[in-house]
Design a protein around this motif. Structure first.
Motif, PDB file in Angstrom:
ATOM      1  N   ILE A  38       0.841  -1.198   0.000  1.00 34.38           N
ATOM      2  CA  ILE A  38       0.000   0.000   0.000  1.00 34.38           C
ATOM      3  C   ILE A  38       0.877   1.249   0.000  1.00 34.38           C
ATOM      4  N   MET A  39       1.880   1.257   0.842  1.00 31.86           N
ATOM      5  CA  MET A  39       2.729   2.442   0.970  1.00 31.86           C
ATOM      6  C   MET A  39       3.585   2.670  -0.287  1.00 31.86           C
ATOM      7  N   ARG A  40       3.958   1.606  -0.977  1.00 31.59           N
ATOM      8  CA  ARG A  40       4.672   1.767  -2.252  1.00 31.59           C
ATOM      9  C   ARG A  40       3.766   2.450  -3.279  1.00 31.59           C
ATOM     10  N   GLU A  41       2.496   2.054  -3.305  1.00 37.89           N
ATOM     11  CA  GLU A  41       1.546   2.665  -4.238  1.00 37.89           C
ATOM     12  C   GLU A  41       1.345   4.147  -3.917  1.00 37.89           C
ATOM     13  N   VAL A  42       1.185   4.464  -2.652  1.00 37.56           N
ATOM     14  CA  VAL A  42       0.999   5.858  -2.247  1.00 37.56           C
ATOM     15  C   VAL A  42       2.236   6.674  -2.627  1.00 37.56           C
ATOM     16  N   CYS A  43       3.414   6.145  -2.364  1.00 34.55           N
ATOM     17  CA  CYS A  43       4.652   6.853  -2.736  1.00 34.55           C
ATOM     18  C   CYS A  43       4.670   7.121  -4.240  1.00 34.55           C
ATOM     19  N   GLY A  44       4.275   6.137  -5.022  1.00 37.73           N
ATOM     20  CA  GLY A  44       4.229   6.317  -6.472  1.00 37.73           C
ATOM     21  C   GLY A  44       3.330   7.461  -6.883  1.00 37.73           C
ATOM     22  N   ASP A  45       2.209   7.625  -6.178  1.00 36.99           N
ATOM     23  CA  ASP A  45       1.288   8.728  -6.474  1.00 36.99           C
ATOM     24  C   ASP A  45       1.937  10.089  -6.232  1.00 36.99           C
ATOM     25  N   PHE A  46       2.934  10.128  -5.355  1.00 38.47           N
ATOM     26  CA  PHE A  46       3.631  11.374  -5.028  1.00 38.47           C
ATOM     27  C   PHE A  46       4.967  11.509  -5.769  1.00 38.47           C
ATOM     28  N   GLU A  47       5.208  10.617  -6.734  1.00 38.67           N
ATOM     29  CA  GLU A  47       6.486  10.576  -7.446  1.00 38.67           C
ATOM     30  C   GLU A  47       7.637  10.334  -6.478  1.00 38.67           C
ATOM     31  N   ALA A  48       7.339   9.606  -5.419  1.00 40.44           N
ATOM     32  CA  ALA A  48       8.325   9.250  -4.400  1.00 40.44           C
ATOM     33  C   ALA A  48       8.671   7.777  -4.558  1.00 40.44           C
ATOM     34  N   GLU A  49       9.718   7.358  -3.862  1.00 42.69           N
ATOM     35  CA  GLU A  49      10.128   5.958  -3.928  1.00 42.69           C
ATOM     36  C   GLU A  49      10.360   5.438  -2.522  1.00 42.69           C
ATOM     37  N   LEU A  50       9.690   4.336  -2.199  1.00 47.44           N
ATOM     38  CA  LEU A  50       9.891   3.658  -0.928  1.00 47.44           C
ATOM     39  C   LEU A  50      11.102   2.756  -1.101  1.00 47.44           C
ATOM     40  N   LYS A  51      12.245   3.167  -0.559  1.00 47.03           N
ATOM     41  CA  LYS A  51      13.493   2.447  -0.752  1.00 47.03           C
ATOM     42  C   LYS A  51      13.629   1.255   0.195  1.00 47.03           C
ATOM     43  N   GLN A  52      13.084   1.391   1.395  1.00 44.59           N
ATOM     44  CA  GLN A  52      13.218   0.329   2.394  1.00 44.59           C
ATOM     45  C   GLN A  52      11.988   0.359   3.279  1.00 44.59           C
ATOM     46  N   PHE A  53      11.524  -0.840   3.684  1.00 43.22           N
ATOM     47  CA  PHE A  53      10.362  -0.935   4.564  1.00 43.22           C
ATOM     48  C   PHE A  53      10.539  -2.147   5.458  1.00 43.22           C
ATOM     49  N   ASN A  54      10.187  -1.990   6.717  1.00 45.83           N
ATOM     50  CA  ASN A  54      10.131  -3.121   7.638  1.00 45.83           C
ATOM     51  C   ASN A  54       9.382  -2.654   8.873  1.00 45.83           C
ATOM     52  N   GLY A  55       9.094  -3.567   9.756  1.00 48.92           N
ATOM     53  CA  GLY A  55       8.390  -3.183  10.962  1.00 48.92           C
ATOM     54  C   GLY A  55       8.347  -4.296  11.973  1.00 48.92           C
ATOM     55  N   HIS A  61       8.947   1.131   9.827  1.00 52.29           N
ATOM     56  CA  HIS A  61      10.021   2.028   9.414  1.00 52.29           C
ATOM     57  C   HIS A  61       9.997   2.124   7.898  1.00 52.29           C
ATOM     58  N   LEU A  62      10.178   3.337   7.382  1.00 54.27           N
ATOM     59  CA  LEU A  62      10.251   3.550   5.942  1.00 54.27           C
ATOM     60  C   LEU A  62      11.463   4.418   5.634  1.00 54.27           C
ATOM     61  N   LEU A  63      12.116   4.128   4.543  1.00 52.31           N
ATOM     62  CA  LEU A  63      13.153   5.001   4.007  1.00 52.31           C
ATOM     63  C   LEU A  63      12.604   5.475   2.671  1.00 52.31           C
ATOM     64  N   VAL A  64      12.328   6.783   2.571  1.00 46.72           N
ATOM     65  CA  VAL A  64      11.620   7.328   1.419  1.00 46.72           C
ATOM     66  C   VAL A  64      12.445   8.410   0.735  1.00 46.72           C
ATOM     67  N   HIS A  65      12.549   8.295  -0.601  1.00 47.95           N
ATOM     68  CA  HIS A  65      13.103   9.363  -1.447  1.00 47.95           C
ATOM     69  C   HIS A  65      11.917  10.056  -2.087  1.00 47.95           C
ATOM     70  N   TYR A  66      11.908  11.381  -2.051  1.00 44.92           N
ATOM     71  CA  TYR A  66      10.812  12.095  -2.689  1.00 44.92           C
ATOM     72  C   TYR A  66      11.309  13.427  -3.233  1.00 44.92           C
ATOM     73  N   PRO A  67      10.611  13.972  -4.239  1.00 44.69           N
ATOM     74  CA  PRO A  67      11.046  15.242  -4.824  1.00 44.69           C
ATOM     75  C   PRO A  67      10.771  16.406  -3.869  1.00 44.69           C
ATOM     76  N   PRO A  68      11.587  17.455  -3.939  1.00 49.98           N
ATOM     77  CA  PRO A  68      11.416  18.599  -3.038  1.00 49.98           C
ATOM     78  C   PRO A  68      10.071  19.314  -3.185  1.00 49.98           C
ATOM     79  N   LYS A  69       9.387  19.130  -4.306  1.00 47.05           N
ATOM     80  CA  LYS A  69       8.087  19.793  -4.485  1.00 47.05           C
ATOM     81  C   LYS A  69       6.999  19.170  -3.603  1.00 47.05           C
ATOM     82  N   VAL A  70       7.258  17.993  -3.056  1.00 44.42           N
ATOM     83  CA  VAL A  70       6.282  17.294  -2.211  1.00 44.42           C
ATOM     84  C   VAL A  70       6.437  17.764  -0.765  1.00 44.42           C
ATOM     85  N   GLN A  71       5.319  18.094  -0.131  1.00 43.92           N
ATOM     86  CA  GLN A  71       5.344  18.442   1.292  1.00 43.92           C
ATOM     87  C   GLN A  71       5.349  17.151   2.093  1.00 43.92           C
ATOM     88  N   LEU A  72       6.341  17.010   2.952  1.00 45.93           N
ATOM     89  CA  LEU A  72       6.474  15.780   3.738  1.00 45.93           C
ATOM     90  C   LEU A  72       5.203  15.490   4.526  1.00 45.93           C
TER      91      LEU A  72
END
Length: 133
Positions: A38-55, A61-72
């Motif tokens: 689910i979180m990978r899909e949401v990141c895709g909608d924001f042009e972001a990339e979920l690089k790592q996930f676990n819990g 925990h998520l490691l996310v790369h996203y463009p500066p135009k996106v508000q965290l």
């Protein structure tokens, strides 16, 4: 003269941690797998990339790369809102045993910039979470 590398200037990297409401141990391994999807899909909608996930049973925990135009804050609200809706719907009986009142996530979250930290250290930390069986 200093010239920033291309990835530094075009993406932001954050380590995010979301905990369940009241730190209830609501997650199973299957739920964590679905939450990651689910979180990978949401990141895709924001042009972001979920690089790592676990819990673990009570947080992710998520490691996310996203463009500066996106508000965290908007990315986080969407990650938590969408995952909450889907997880509650798909694992209703299990979730209701652990959580009540329509909430899944705690209202707060941790967001740490990874600009100065070696990403391998953050990735290793996330990989080493004690995932439920």
């Amino acid at each position: 003269m200093y010239a920033p590398d291309a990835t530094w200037s075009t993406t932001c990297t954050f380590h995010l941690v979301f905990v369940t409401k009241y730190r209830r141990r609501a997650f199973t391994s299957d739920m964590l797998t679905r939450c990651e999807e689910i979180m990978r899909e949401v990141c895709g909608d924001f042009e972001a990339e979920l690089k790592q996930f676990n819990g673990e049973e009570d947080h992710v925990h998520l490691l996310v790369h996203y463009p500066p135009k996106v508000q965290l804050s908007k990315l986080v609200n969407s990650l938590k809102g969408v995952s909450s809706r889907y997880l509650r719907k798909e694992y209703d009986a299990h979730v209701r045993r652990h959580l009540w009142g329509g909430h899944f996530w705690s209202g707060s979250y941790f967001a740490g910039s990874c600009g100065g930290a070696p990403l391998t250290v953050v990735r290793q930390y996330i990989e080493n979470q004690h995932r439920p069986v």
